[in-house]
Motif scaffolding. Sequence first.
Motif, mmCIF file in Angstrom:
data_model
loop_
_atom_site.group_PDB
_atom_site.id
_atom_site.type_symbol
_atom_site.label_atom_id
_atom_site.label_comp_id
_atom_site.label_asym_id
_atom_site.label_seq_id
_atom_site.Cartn_x
_atom_site.Cartn_y
_atom_site.Cartn_z
ATOM 1 N N CYS A 111 98.148 -48.801 49.467
ATOM 2 C CA CYS A 111 99.529 -48.335 49.321
ATOM 3 C C CYS A 111 99.582 -46.874 48.886
ATOM 4 N N GLU A 112 98.499 -46.372 48.314
ATOM 5 C CA GLU A 112 98.510 -45.005 47.778
ATOM 6 C C GLU A 112 98.625 -43.964 48.893
ATOM 7 N N TYR A 113 98.052 -44.278 50.048
ATOM 8 C CA TYR A 113 98.126 -43.310 51.146
ATOM 9 C C TYR A 113 99.010 -43.823 52.294
ATOM 10 N N LEU A 114 99.821 -44.838 51.987
ATOM 11 C CA LEU A 114 100.757 -45.364 52.981
ATOM 12 C C LEU A 114 101.839 -44.314 53.244
ATOM 13 N N SER A 115 102.144 -44.089 54.501
ATOM 14 C CA SER A 115 103.085 -43.040 54.872
ATOM 15 C C SER A 115 104.482 -43.296 54.311
ATOM 16 N N LEU A 116 105.036 -42.300 53.649
ATOM 17 C CA LEU A 116 106.403 -42.373 53.131
ATOM 18 C C LEU A 116 107.389 -42.534 54.278
ATOM 19 N N ASP A 117 107.108 -41.867 55.379
ATOM 20 C CA ASP A 117 107.947 -41.944 56.576
ATOM 21 C C ASP A 117 108.013 -43.387 57.084
ATOM 22 N N CYS A 141 117.874 -38.225 58.905
ATOM 23 C CA CYS A 141 117.501 -38.873 60.166
ATOM 24 C C CYS A 141 116.079 -39.395 60.070
ATOM 25 N N LEU A 142 115.791 -40.417 60.849
ATOM 26 C CA LEU A 142 114.458 -41.018 60.897
ATOM 27 C C LEU A 142 113.888 -40.888 62.295
ATOM 28 N N CYS A 143 112.570 -40.914 62.364
ATOM 29 C CA CYS A 143 111.901 -40.850 63.663
ATOM 30 C C CYS A 143 111.893 -42.237 64.291
ATOM 31 N N ILE A 163 106.120 -33.655 58.803
ATOM 32 C CA ILE A 163 106.899 -34.393 59.808
ATOM 33 C C ILE A 163 108.380 -34.404 59.427
ATOM 34 N N TRP A 164 108.649 -34.551 58.119
ATOM 35 C CA TRP A 164 110.047 -34.525 57.658
ATOM 36 C C TRP A 164 110.702 -33.193 58.036
ATOM 37 N N LEU A 165 109.997 -32.095 57.755
ATOM 38 C CA LEU A 165 110.544 -30.770 58.063
ATOM 39 C C LEU A 165 110.756 -30.598 59.565
ATOM 40 N N LEU A 166 109.765 -31.008 60.357
ATOM 41 C CA LEU A 166 109.845 -30.856 61.809
ATOM 42 C C LEU A 166 111.044 -31.607 62.365
ATOM 43 N N ARG A 167 111.227 -32.829 61.876
ATOM 44 C CA ARG A 167 112.316 -33.675 62.380
ATOM 45 C C ARG A 167 113.686 -33.131 61.966
ATOM 46 N N HIS A 168 113.798 -32.732 60.701
ATOM 47 C CA HIS A 168 115.094 -32.277 60.207
ATOM 48 C C HIS A 168 115.446 -30.876 60.682
ATOM 49 N N ALA A 169 114.454 -30.025 60.864
ATOM 50 C CA ALA A 169 114.732 -28.670 61.368
ATOM 51 C C ALA A 169 115.284 -28.729 62.781
ATOM 52 N N ASP A 170 114.906 -29.768 63.514
ATOM 53 C CA ASP A 170 115.384 -29.921 64.884
ATOM 54 C C ASP A 170 116.720 -30.667 64.946
ATOM 55 N N ILE A 217 119.429 -30.356 62.324
ATOM 56 C CA ILE A 217 120.108 -29.878 61.114
ATOM 57 C C ILE A 217 121.564 -30.331 61.106
ATOM 58 N N GLN A 218 122.012 -30.877 59.966
ATOM 59 C CA GLN A 218 123.392 -31.364 59.850
ATOM 60 C C GLN A 218 124.192 -30.594 58.813
ATOM 61 N N LYS A 219 123.646 -29.443 58.363
ATOM 62 C CA LYS A 219 124.382 -28.634 57.392
ATOM 63 C C LYS A 219 124.328 -27.174 57.806
ATOM 64 N N LYS A 220 125.267 -26.383 57.283
ATOM 65 C CA LYS A 220 125.363 -24.977 57.700
ATOM 66 C C LYS A 220 124.171 -24.162 57.231
ATOM 67 N N SER A 221 123.761 -24.339 55.984
ATOM 68 C CA SER A 221 122.627 -23.571 55.456
ATOM 69 C C SER A 221 121.323 -24.128 56.012
ATOM 70 N N THR A 222 120.524 -23.252 56.584
ATOM 71 C CA THR A 222 119.275 -23.711 57.222
ATOM 72 C C THR A 222 118.036 -23.245 56.459
ATOM 73 N N ASP A 223 118.242 -22.602 55.294
ATOM 74 C CA ASP A 223 117.107 -22.040 54.557
ATOM 75 C C ASP A 223 116.067 -23.096 54.180
ATOM 76 N N ASP A 224 116.555 -24.285 53.813
ATOM 77 C CA ASP A 224 115.624 -25.344 53.394
ATOM 78 C C ASP A 224 114.804 -25.893 54.554
ATOM 79 N N PHE A 225 115.199 -25.554 55.783
ATOM 80 C CA PHE A 225 114.510 -26.108 56.952
ATOM 81 C C PHE A 225 113.673 -25.049 57.675
#
Length: 1093
Positions: A250-256, A292-294, A383-390, A392-400
């Motif tokens: 469980c320690e290396y189980l993917s959070l995704d 969003c989820l993959c 993977i989280w960044l890749l998915r959410h950057a593509d 984006i559901q908010k105006k500010s994109t700095d976090d992505f």
Amino acid sequence: MSRGVLQPSQQKLAEKLTILNDRGVGMLTRIYNIKKACGDPKAKPSYLVDKNLESAVKFIVRKFPAVETRNNNQQLTQLQKEKSEILKNLALYYFTFVDVMEFKDHVCELLNTIDVCQVFFDITVNFDLTRNYLDLVVTYTTLMMLLSRIEERKAIIGLYNYAHEMTHGASDREYPRLGQMIVDYENPLKKMMEEFVPHGKSLSDALISLQMVYPRRNLSADQWRNAQLLSLISAPSTMLNPAQSDTMPCEYLSLDTMEKWIVFGFILCHGALNSDPAALSLWKLALQSSTCLCLFRDEVFHIHKAAEDLFVNIRGYNKRVNDIRECKESALSHAGSTHRERRKFLRSALKELATVLADQPGLLGPKALFVFMALSFARDEIIWLLRHADNIQKKSTDDFIDKHIAELIFYMEELRAHVRKYGPVMQRYYVQYLSGFDAVVLNELVQNLSVCPEDESIIMSSFVNTMTSLSVKQVEDGEVFDFRGMRLDWFRLQAYTSVSKASLGIADHRELGKMMNTIIFHTKMVDSLVEMLVETSDLSIFCFYSRAFEKMFQQCLELPSQSRYSICFPLLCTHFMSCTHELCPEERHHIGDRSLSLCNMFLDEMAKQARNLITDICTEQCTLSDQLLPKHCAKTISQAVNKKSKKQTGKKGEPEREKPGVESMRKNRLLVTNLDKLHTALSELCFSINYVPNMVVWEHTFTPREYLTSHLEIRFTKSIVGMTMYNQATQEIAKPSELLTSVRAYMTVLQSIENYVQIDITRVFNNVLLQQTQHLDSHGEPTITSLYTNWYLETLLRQVSNGHIAYFPAMKAFVNLPTENELTFNAEEYSDISEMRSLSELLGPYGMKFLSESLMWHISSQVAELKKLVVENMEVLTQMRTSFDKPDHMAALFKRLTSVDSVLKRMTIIGVILSFRSLAQEALRDVSVTTELTSPPPPELAVWVGRFRYNISPEEEYKIACLLMVFVAVSLPTLASNVMSQYSPAIEGHCNNIHCLAKAVNQIAAALFTIHKGSIEDRLKEFLALASSSLLKIGQETDKTTTRNRESVYLLLDMIVQESPFLTMDLLESCFPYVLLRNAYHAVYKQSVSASA
């Protein structure tokens, strides 16, 4: 078997879960490819875009799933014509949908069996069983959702079935069920929520077991930092202790993966959200982490909108809908920054981990768990960044936008490389761990079991025996380990002991489950390291985000501090093939080609960037080198002289000119020059290029250093040619010495590249410089050899022919003559000894040979023209040859000669060319160290002259050669009347270059009579007799115009004899009194003194 007598131990739950999960991934791959094909106008089945079939397709979709073919519908007429082709081309699509239906049937059957068996699920105890169960639920859900996203599914299935009915007279046997399934799953989640009502208990139990794992994984970066997560050096005293946990897998189980289980799981069994606070807590935490989820690859699922749409229609779910809205706001507000801080923490944590393990690879044994945890954590964040950057559901994109993402990927690749490199170290450690500790502890556990049925006892005894038999010698001998059977037996044992009423219930023996989970992890460290790397750090998803992937790469190159990590992008291309599946072999070539093209593009761009930096450094160094050229010291010398003589020149207070080397003086270390920045950027990028010697992508080997070598060769070639600064319009070109200085500066910089990258710069020099000695390079472009050859022939020597330049033997150089139209260049600056030596160094022996051959071609063409003039005057010359002792007759014959001036001019041109060739050959001998080139040049003039022959007999050719010498000899007196024929002692020659006739006469005679096998000596004696006779005749002339430069012309005889190896002064004395020569020298020297006075 009827349900009443169903025996759980005989249901093969482990085997079915394994097979169905693998098949589910294969089906997802096939459905994904169908969706992408249908979304691409180029790849879409032609029948869906065929105008002739458009009405038929609309009719079929409108009536779907009903079939109406007996009404002779006009819309289906065209379909009748193409039915066989439709059956053939849509079969793959249709039967893929049939396979999905069959997969659904098998999954439903297995889920029912699991419910009947009342299987116990706990991710911390029976990890494999719980994980595979949850994976199957999510895979099944994902597959049905992806199927519903294929807009053309009804058209494809309907077209195929209509074609089948028209061909065979009946619908396909699978069509009724398939059509109904397509209709039922129009809204897949809504349908599956109804379908999963009976499975709610099993599913919710499995999900709630995550309450001990998921919250612990979903912590903030500050919590990780306070816990000193992944740090090997935070507690030095425990550094050698093995990293332990009760829940190892469980320690290396993917959070995704866990978030997909929770989100899809609780949507399907949403009743648990109202009845169990733990379930609600997990649900909220997952909803706050992502927007969003993959679903699969680049197909995503927008959690909040979908969940809200489903729950809003359920009575009494207002609170759940409000929860979703609150979680959405939280996710939009905080998720981006939370994940950004996690990535920031992981960069430093992975860097520390990679650095320590590189220094002490033995720690990979006890701390292997840390490595796979680090890889899994980092992979989840990327993977989280890749998915959410593509998405984006908010105006500010700095976090992505993460400009440091390359650094994190790089440290992942470094850890992966450590695991691959030191695999045997890990094997030795865990082989001893399994045999010396795990086997003993497991044996004790088994012995202390109160109840242990025979089957379970046999399996566990085999575990103990397998581990006990292991030894380090097996690792040393290179034996291949395979514990897959043992792991599958443990999976089976989990299934046997997790069903209700099992004799040995794993729910009552949790310690056994946790111990076996740890042992399974240890076995993977021995035989499945590569598979573990794929499981925890596979980033093949980048294959489906090509645009984002390329954008990240460009950002990495643009930021100097990140360019050292740019190698991670081509390394990621090695991951791509791991996303393929055997159920969809047709996509292997597509993904393979994409991995190759991206890898090639990345390496090419890295090499280009390095090349550009090197070019900029070379430009700077060439500028500094240029400051040291002799021409720049003139002003300094002038200032020194003026200062000494106390003369004031220019304005007062004129700033003193900076001397070369000032740029190296620093007042403090904070001053950074442009050159410093370039060197820093280059060292960073070269670190990346030099990071791996080669990489294998889809069975193709890439060598990053070769890309740089190739680009350096191309750029060096262009730079050398560019530095000649040749302008065809103005005929300007760089001095050879200045070009040589620039080339040396360039080469010094390139030589220093070996300090950064392990490349053979000498090979680059050899390839480029050798090509520059040829007429054209390997790309068919002009070289410095062709440019300089062309310039010296067409510019310098042409101006000599035009009387603007003279060859000064005393200076061994060509010098400009004062004329009305001043030349744009100074001939001496291109033809003196130092320049010719520089030219020889640049062009090398082969280049100088090409120059020499070009000169020879011009000489031979002049000889050909001279022969034509001889033929025109053959009769007169034949008579003159035998009448040189009859002055009156000779004078009469001479008047009948035509083109006398042309003969002398052409012979002078030949002499000038030969003089230039002599300078070039002498310079080459000076700079050459090879014995071949220090020997006299071969008699190539004879070869070139021999190429221009007429269709006449050898005897006639020989006669023309003899008469050519006669023609030149009898024409010499005419030179005396030329104003420019005056001899200058200072330059040891004549201003109209007639002193070059000495070299022309001797070498042309040698060439002509070598070809015709005549006596060179006899012909030269004949020439001397005729020339002496002709010149003695002008001694008796009284016309001052005719004899203006008589003494200067007399000296030509002495020059011809001095130049010739066949003629002597004694022979000259017999033809021409030496006293005349002596008087001539006295006269010209006297005239020179008076002129200068």
